[in-house]
Design an enzyme around this catalytic site. Structure first.
Site, PDB file in Angstrom:
ATOM      1  N   GLU A 434       0.841  -1.201   0.000  1.00  0.00           N
ATOM      2  CA  GLU A 434       0.000   0.000   0.000  1.00  0.00           C
ATOM      3  C   GLU A 434       0.877   1.251   0.000  1.00  0.00           C
ATOM      4  O   GLU A 434       1.642   1.480   0.931  1.00  0.00           O
ATOM      5  CB  GLU A 434      -0.874  -0.041   1.259  1.00  0.00           C
ATOM      6  CG  GLU A 434      -1.600   1.209   1.597  1.00  0.00           C
ATOM      7  CD  GLU A 434      -2.106   1.214   3.048  1.00  0.00           C
ATOM      8  OE1 GLU A 434      -2.487   2.303   3.492  1.00  0.00           O
ATOM      9  OE2 GLU A 434      -2.111   0.169   3.714  1.00  0.00           O
ATOM     10  N   ASP A 512      -0.960  -1.298   5.913  1.00  0.00           N
ATOM     11  CA  ASP A 512      -0.829  -0.751   7.265  1.00  0.00           C
ATOM     12  C   ASP A 512      -1.759  -1.479   8.231  1.00  0.00           C
ATOM     13  O   ASP A 512      -2.853  -1.929   7.838  1.00  0.00           O
ATOM     14  CB  ASP A 512      -1.189   0.745   7.284  1.00  0.00           C
ATOM     15  CG  ASP A 512      -0.152   1.591   6.555  1.00  0.00           C
ATOM     16  OD1 ASP A 512       0.962   1.083   6.332  1.00  0.00           O
ATOM     17  OD2 ASP A 512      -0.470   2.752   6.211  1.00  0.00           O
ATOM     18  N   ASP A 514      -3.987  -0.609  10.264  1.00  0.00           N
ATOM     19  CA  ASP A 514      -5.011   0.324  10.751  1.00  0.00           C
ATOM     20  C   ASP A 514      -6.275   0.138   9.921  1.00  0.00           C
ATOM     21  O   ASP A 514      -6.357  -0.757   9.074  1.00  0.00           O
ATOM     22  CB  ASP A 514      -4.509   1.776  10.696  1.00  0.00           C
ATOM     23  CG  ASP A 514      -4.159   2.233   9.273  1.00  0.00           C
ATOM     24  OD1 ASP A 514      -4.461   1.490   8.314  1.00  0.00           O
ATOM     25  OD2 ASP A 514      -3.581   3.325   9.127  1.00  0.00           O
ATOM     26  N   ASP A 516      -7.687   1.995   7.530  1.00  0.00           N
ATOM     27  CA  ASP A 516      -7.484   2.196   6.088  1.00  0.00           C
ATOM     28  C   ASP A 516      -6.774   1.003   5.466  1.00  0.00           C
ATOM     29  O   ASP A 516      -7.125   0.548   4.376  1.00  0.00           O
ATOM     30  CB  ASP A 516      -6.656   3.466   5.835  1.00  0.00           C
ATOM     31  CG  ASP A 516      -7.549   4.691   5.645  1.00  0.00           C
ATOM     32  OD1 ASP A 516      -8.776   4.490   5.611  1.00  0.00           O
ATOM     33  OD2 ASP A 516      -7.031   5.809   5.549  1.00  0.00           O
TER      34      ASP A 516
END
Length: 646
Positions: A434, A512, A514, A516
């Site tokens: 990403e 990541d 998280d 997102d």
């Protein structure tokens, strides 16, 4: 003869004959697929299949499954009870034969069961062999009978322990942790999905699942009861509850064709994906087979004939293909076959030729009646088919663009791809990373010999809401196809994937840790599930697990992957530790990323697998489709760190 000569002699005495149960224990994967979580849950399915056989024969309507506190499993049914009388050939109770002889059981006797569930008939004896302890209790002929076993071996002869007015069989078993070394802990959700599926496939049978390891807010054990009055018709509604229907009613039929029981249910929605699920004797045949071929043939010929006769296709300038009739279609085909022949890589592809015409005929009659009786729905379906045909032609052009360059030549690879030097695909892995920033760190930290990096810009297209040609036109998706070296199917089967030239046998999604990152992960997985399912089914797709925290005290540093691990590390450092929360991959330097996430010696990769195709289809549709309420409910129930705003 010298000692050396004796050692090298290969005679009949050299052959180690493994009798039944010993062979199961030595080669468990031959019988249950593997000794991981899938094989562990398969033990439950084998025992429940016996109860389902009784239900299919009309002798049982209630089945209970209990996960006990110690992770053992108890199944109960109100069937006739396994026979306990003396087995003439074996000289012991029939119950003992069923429990200790591979291949024994009523499902091999055509007079007992016309059709039986389960795939290969290994049955409960296989479960017994792979359990450290199993107890069978039978209620039959007014008496309670029981027998216990350890690792498949009988502890005592079948004995009567009392009287009863009930009938049925109760089996309690503990999986052997010397066989299932990875885990012996059962997943409630995995078992619930299968029990729900069995309830839909066998209408009128009540199946309950209770988890005695966990209690709800009221202090009661977690429990669900599954029951379906309408069978596949209800199953379709459940699968399609997060999609917008195109037509008002579920099209369904149930009957017998050429001596083969056939049940079909289908509905059209406004989406663009085709979702076909097929079953033989309650087993999900995810590789398809002759019953699915029969469904496709019946659907295509009947709809084509109707569309031609209605004149709705007169202005269309090109031919309609089979794919066009299946866009936005969700369908379930379930057949019962007395002697199923299975093919394919995982033996879940039906090969019985006689089934094709039986299903085709059933579908043709069902559709003909429905289209005549529902002209408005019929028109909606044909209009949808026309749009699909136009989109398919646009997609064919987009597909040509994807494959115009030779993906095996360096010039044809995406410019953003940092390739590896190894040429053997079985040794190569590619990280889909990403963002350009994290991609840059990954490029610096990787082992260039066998690790390639493909940075993805932002969030890729949500393929659940996109028409096919939009998918193939998307730049990030084109890059994935080209980097992997795979080719896309023909017009007849537009999503079929050719894996012969797959350039990496490990495709690792690295995002990541998280919200997102999880969203991007889900978008990529949705794309793989809808357009590259073969990659997942062949075990090529993985998810990287970067750490959430770095805990430091002086020169000591340790990584933590969750809050619990972080707290344990802080406690072990006896105070004064500093904690760094990684918000993204870009916050790590190249060395840290290599040490924690990319180094094969220390990293944790999670292989993506499809345990239950129908449930996976439903979840992707719910997460990535248009309906917000079911998605919110799912996230609130399952999220660890998500904040729900709207």
């Amino acid at each position: 003869m010298s000692e050396e000569a004796k050692k090298n002699q290969y005679s009949a005495d050299s052959i180690q004959a493994l009798e039944g149960m010993e062979h199961v224990r030595m080669r468990p994967s031959m019988y249950i697929g593997d000794v991981g979580t899938r094989g562990l849950h398969h033990l439950v399915y084998e025992v429940v299949d016996n109860s389902i056989d009784e239900a299919m024969g009309g002798h049982c309507d209630t089945i209970e499954v209990i996960i006990n506190e110690d992770n053992s499993i108890t199944t109960k049914d109100n069937g006739r009870g396994i026979p306990v009388g003396l087995h003439k050939k074996e000289g012991v109770s029939a119950l003992e034969v069923v429990m200790t002889k591979i291949g024994a059981g009523g499902k091999f006797d055509k007079d007992s069961y016309k059709v039986s569930g389960g795939l290969h008939g290994v049955g409960v004896s296989c479960v017994n062999a792979l359990s450290s302890h199993l107890k069978a209790v039978v209620h039959r002929e007014g008496k309670i009978w029981e027998q216990e076993y350890e690792r498949g071996k009988t502890l005592y002869p079948v004995k009567s322990t009392g009287t009863t007015k009930e009938t049925g069989t109760i089996v309690t078993f503990m999986p052997d942790d010397t066989i299932f070394t990875q885990t012996t802990e059962y997943s409630y959700d995995t078992l619930a999905n299968r029990m729900r599926e069995l309830a839909y496939l066998n209408k009128g049978v009540t199946i309950s699942l209770t988890d005695k390891r966990n209690k709800d807010e009221k202090g009661e054990y977690i429990s669900e009861t599954f029951f379906s009055e309408e069978g596949l018709k209800e199953f379709i509604k459940f699968l399609d509850e997060t999609r917008e229907p195109l037509i008002q009613s579920v099209i369904s039929m149930e009957g017998e064709k050429n001596g083969i029981p056939v049940e079909v249910a289908m509905i059209y929605n406004t989406g663009f994906s085709e979702n076909l699920h097929s079953y033989v004797n309650n087993i999900n045949t995810h590789e398809g087979g002759t019953h699915l071929s029969g469904f496709r043939r019946g659907l295509t010929t009947t709809l084509k004939k109707y569309a031609d006769n209605s004149g709705l296709l007169d202005k269309l300038k090109f031919e309609i293909s089979g794919d066009d009739f299946r866009e936005g279609l969700t369908a379930i085909v379930s057949v019962k076959v007395a002697e199923p022949q299975f093919e394919g890589q995982t033996k879940t592809k039906l090969g019985n030729r006689e089934v094709t015409s039986a299903v085709s005929q059933a579908v043709s009659e069902m559709l003909t009646d429905y289209l005549e009786e529902h002209p408005d729905d019929a028109k909606q379906i044909v209009e949808k088919v026309k749009l699909a045909a136009q989109a398919r032609h646009a997609a064919a052009k987009a597909r040509e663009m994807v494959q115009r360059k030779n993906p095996m030549s360096v010039g044809g690879l995406p410019g953003k791809l940092s390739d590896c030097s190894e040429q053997d695909p079985t040794k190569c892995e590619v990280f889909l990373v990403e963002g350009d920033s994290a991609g840059g760190t990954a490029k610096q930290g990787r082992d260039r010999n066998f690790q390639a990096i493909l940075p993805l810009r932002g969030k890729i297209l949500n393929v659940e809401k996109a028409m096919q040609h939009k998918v193939f036109e998307n730049e990030e998706i084109k890059n994935i196809y080209t980097a992997l070296g795979v080719t896309i199917g023909t017009e007849e089967d537009s999503k079929a994937l050719n894996l012969e030239k797959l350039r990496y046998h490990k495709v690792v999604i690295m995002c990541d840790a998280d919200v997102d990152g999880s969203h991007i992960e889900t978008l990529i997985l949705t794309f793989f599930f809808r357009y590259m399912r073969e990659l997942i089914e062949n075990g090529h797709v993985y998810i990287a697990t970067p750490p959430l925290y770095l805990v430091k005290k002086g020169s000591k540093k340790r990584y933590a992957w969750d809050d619990k691990e972080r707290d344990e590390i802080v406690e072990s450092m006896k105070g004064g530790a500093s904690i760094q929360r990684y918000k993204g991959l870009g916050e790590m330097n190249a060395e840290q990323l290599w040490d924690t996430t990319m180094n094969p010696e220390f990293r944790t990769l999670r292989r993506v697998s499809i345990e239950n195709a129908t449930e996976t289809d439903r979840i992707f549709s719910m997460l990535m489709g248009d309906e917000v309420p079911p998605r919110r409910e799912f996230i609130e129930k399952n999220a660890v760190y998500a904040n729900i705003d709207a």
